[in-house]
Design an enzyme around this catalytic site. Sequence first.
Site, short mmCIF file in Angstrom:
data_model
loop_
_atom_site.label_atom_id
_atom_site.label_comp_id
_atom_site.label_asym_id
_atom_site.label_seq_id
_atom_site.Cartn_x
_atom_site.Cartn_y
_atom_site.Cartn_z
N LYS A 1 0.83 -1.21 0.00
CA LYS A 1 0.00 0.00 0.00
C LYS A 1 0.86 1.26 0.00
CE LYS A 1 -1.75 1.43 3.91
NZ LYS A 1 -2.55 1.54 5.12
N SER A 2 1.86 1.29 0.88
CA SER A 2 2.64 2.54 0.98
C SER A 2 3.46 2.79 -0.26
CB SER A 2 3.52 2.56 2.22
OG SER A 2 3.76 1.30 2.72
N ASP B 1 -7.25 3.14 -0.01
CA ASP B 1 -6.26 4.21 0.02
C ASP B 1 -5.76 4.58 -1.38
OD1 ASP B 1 -6.58 4.00 2.72
OD2 ASP B 1 -4.44 4.09 3.18
N ASN C 1 -10.06 8.18 4.49
CA ASN C 1 -9.21 8.00 5.67
C ASN C 1 -7.81 7.57 5.24
OD1 ASN C 1 -8.59 7.99 8.37
ND2 ASN C 1 -9.47 5.97 8.78
N GLY D 1 -4.33 8.09 4.98
CA GLY D 1 -3.17 8.86 5.46
C GLY D 1 -2.06 8.90 4.42
N ARG E 1 -6.92 12.95 13.02
CA ARG E 1 -5.50 12.53 12.92
C ARG E 1 -4.63 13.77 12.73
NH1 ARG E 1 -5.75 7.65 8.63
NH2 ARG E 1 -3.58 7.41 9.24
N SER F 1 4.91 10.52 13.42
CA SER F 1 4.64 9.71 12.24
C SER F 1 5.73 10.00 11.22
CB SER F 1 3.28 10.06 11.65
OG SER F 1 3.18 9.54 10.34
N SER F 2 6.27 8.96 10.63
CA SER F 2 7.29 9.17 9.61
C SER F 2 6.66 9.73 8.34
CB SER F 2 8.03 7.87 9.31
OG SER F 2 7.15 6.96 8.71
N GLN F 3 5.32 9.72 8.26
CA GLN F 3 4.66 10.22 7.06
C GLN F 3 4.83 11.73 6.87
OE1 GLN F 3 0.66 8.93 6.31
NE2 GLN F 3 1.09 6.84 6.93
N ASP G 1 10.74 -10.12 10.73
CA ASP G 1 9.47 -10.74 10.37
C ASP G 1 9.67 -12.00 9.54
OD1 ASP G 1 8.15 -8.85 11.74
OD2 ASP G 1 7.25 -7.83 10.00
N LYS H 1 6.17 -8.15 19.57
CA LYS H 1 5.35 -7.98 18.35
C LYS H 1 3.89 -8.30 18.67
CE LYS H 1 8.56 -6.60 15.60
NZ LYS H 1 9.09 -6.98 14.34
N GLU H 2 3.12 -8.74 17.67
CA GLU H 2 1.70 -9.04 17.87
C GLU H 2 1.49 -9.91 19.11
OE1 GLU H 2 3.04 -8.50 15.06
OE2 GLU H 2 1.58 -7.86 13.54
N HIS I 1 -0.98 -12.90 12.42
CA HIS I 1 -1.02 -13.37 11.04
C HIS I 1 0.18 -14.20 10.66
CE1 HIS I 1 1.40 -9.63 9.71
NE2 HIS I 1 1.34 -9.62 11.02
N ARG I 2 1.36 -13.80 11.16
CA ARG I 2 2.57 -14.53 10.75
C ARG I 2 2.67 -15.92 11.37
NH1 ARG I 2 4.55 -11.47 7.28
NH2 ARG I 2 4.55 -9.23 7.53
N LYS J 1 -4.77 -9.51 8.25
CA LYS J 1 -4.02 -8.28 8.54
C LYS J 1 -3.13 -7.87 7.36
CE LYS J 1 -1.42 -5.88 11.92
NZ LYS J 1 -0.52 -5.88 13.01
#
Length: 643
Positions: A22-23, A49, A92, A94, A122, A169-171, A315, A342-343, A386-387, A411
Site C-alpha cells: 500500500k505505501s 487508500d 481516511n 493517510g 488525525r 509519524s514518519s509520514q 518478520d 510484536k503481535e 497473522h505470521r 491483517k
Amino acid sequence: MEFLDLPQLISAAGTVRLPGSKSISNRILLLAALATGETEVCDLLASDDTERMLDALKTLRVGVTHLGGESWRITGYGGCFPVRQAELFLGNAGTAFRPLTAALALSGGDYVLKGVARMHERPIGDLVDGLRQLGADVAYLGNEGYPPLHLKPATIAPGGSVKVRGDVSSQFLTGLLMALPLTGETVAVDVVGELISKPYIEITLATMARFGVTVEREGWQRFTVKAGSRYVSPGTIYVEGDASSASYFLALGAIGGGPVRVAGVGRDSIQGDVKFAEALAQMGARIEMGPNWMESRAPEGGLVAVDLDCNHIPDAAMTLATAALFAQGTTTLRNIASWRVKETDRIAAMATELRKLGALVEEGEDFIRVTPAELKPAAIDTYDDHRMAMCFSLAAFGTPLRINDPKCVAKTFPDYFERFAQVTRAAPVIAIDGPSASGKGTVAARVAAALGFAYLDSGALYRLTALAARRAGVDWADEAGVAAIAAALDVEFSENDIRLDGQPVGEAIRSEEISSGASQVAALPAVREALLFRQRAFNTGPGLVGDGRDMGSVIFPQATLKVFLTASAEARAERRYKQLIEKGFSANLPDLLLDLQQRDARDSQRSVAPLRQEADAKLLDTTALTIEQAVNQVLAWSREALQ
Ligand code: DC
C-alpha cells in the site's frame, strides 16, 4: 473457534502474485503525477487508500488511465497540476492525505483537502509547521492542527532548512521530502526527536531515487534535497509485493520441490525483507531472481540447518523457524529480541507450537533453536498473529495439522490460504462411503494395499468410542460424556489389529451390541466433532483410502476420488449371514435384514453427516459383483483420478 485443517503436503510448485504494498503504491502514484513524462505503474494495490489517491489525481486532471488489471498509466505535469483550484476528498487515506498536502501546498494553487471524520482526528500540525517554514499558506478549516485544510497560493521561499518532528509519524517527513523538489531550491530537513519507522523513510528515498531525485542523508537527522532536483518518469515501474509475505512461498518451494515463483518482489526490491532469500539460500535452497520476481527450489539433498543473526529480517525470520523443521541439523536464529514485543511474544509462541508438533526447541531472551523430529499432528494456536498462521502452514509438509483462527492472516494477506492451496499438492484421498455390510471395508483395504496408501476404517472409531464408553460406564446417549471419551481415545491401528488402551479389541468392536452402540454414538454431533481431526490426521503421504459414511461429504470434501459403494439390503444381509455362519455363529437371515434396514435408516436419517451419495461421487452397486470386480473398478477409477 474457527479452524482450518491442512492435509499433509507432498509438493509445491507454481507462481504466486503478491498483492502490492500500500505505501509503495501511493508514493509511486504521487511521484508519477509530479514527474515529467508518462509512467506505466504495474501491480498497483487495489484498495481504498489507492482509490482515494487516484480520485484526487483525476480531480487535479493528472492523466490517469486504467490499462486493465493492476496496471495504470499516469501522465505527469512536472509538479504543476493543471487544475489550480479544487476540493479533494481523501477518505481516511493517510498515505494520500499527508503527501498531497505537502505537494499541493508548494504548488501555488488553491486547494481544500478533506477526509472522513476519523481523518479529521488525525494530527497533521507537524507537517503544516514544516510547510509554513517554506512559506506555504495553510489554514485549518476545523480544529487547529487537524484536517480539513485550506492550502492557498503563496510565494515559496525556502530558507535553507526546515525542522520537522520525526517521533509521531514518519509520514510527515515522507510528505515533506517528496514535495521538496517542487521548490527548485536546496532545502535541508532537520528531524526533531528520534525518527520512527525508518524502513518507511528508506522506501521513500528509494522511490524518489527511481524518479531521479537523490536525497543526501546525514544519519537519520538531516536530509537534503539539492536545487534543480526534478522528478522524471522511470517509464515502467512495478509496485512491489510485501516482501515478508513472499517468504512463505519461497520456503514452500525450498521444502516442497518447487519451483515456486513469487511475482511482485525481486532483486530491485527496496524492502529489507528480501534478504530472506539469502537466508534461505544459506539453508541450501536454490534461489533465482529477476528484477521483480524470485523463485525457489529444493536442493538435491534437502535443506540444511543454519546459525544466523536475523536482526535485519525479524518478520521473515519467523518463516525460517518453521522451515527449520525440514532442515538437517539444529537451526539457531539469533538477535531476535524484537519478536518478544510484536503481535504476541513470538519467541514463546513459536517455541510452544513447534513443540506441539514434536520438534525440539530451545528458547532464550533473544534466540530460538529448532531441531527437527518426526512431526505429529497437532492443533496450532495462532495468537491473533497473522505470521504465526502463515509460518505454520509450512509444517504441513511434515504432518496434517490444524490451524486455529486462520482468518488472522487478513491483517496483511486475506487470501493467503487460497494462494497457498493453489501452489501446493496435498496427499490424495480416496473416499469410499456406503451403508453397513456393503463390502466397502474389504474393498477399501485392498485398494489401499494395491496403491501403497494408508487405510482409515472410520467406522472403527465410532465402534471404539462405543466400546470405550461402555467400559467407562458412560451411557451411549450422554452426548458430552461420550464426546469426552471420543476426544481422549487411546487407539493404535496396526496391520492386523486395533488396540484400545493397549488392549487388542479387533473382535470386541465387531459384536452386534457394539455395532448398535456405534450407530447410536455416531448420531451425536459432539462425538463427530471430537473425531473430526483424528480422522483428517490420517491424510498423510503418499495417500489415504478412507471408508465410512461421510468421508466424501464432511471429512475429506476435497478427496481426489469419491465412491458411493452400495448393494441391495437383501444382498448385504445375505453376505453378513454367510460371514457369521462361516465363523461358526448362529444367525437368522430375516433378523439380520431387519437390523440392517434399521441401521441404514438411522445412518441416513440423522441430522449430522447423514449417509448419502455426494453429487461428485461415483456410484458402485456391488449387488451383482464379486469383491475382485469391485476392487478392480475402484482401482481403475483411482488410477485415473490420481494422474
Ligand atoms: O462402517 P461400520 O459399520 O464399521 O460403522 C459403524 C457405525 O459408525 C455405523 O453405524 C455408522 C457409523 N459411522 C459413521 O457414522 N460415519 C462414518 N464415517 C463411519 C461409520
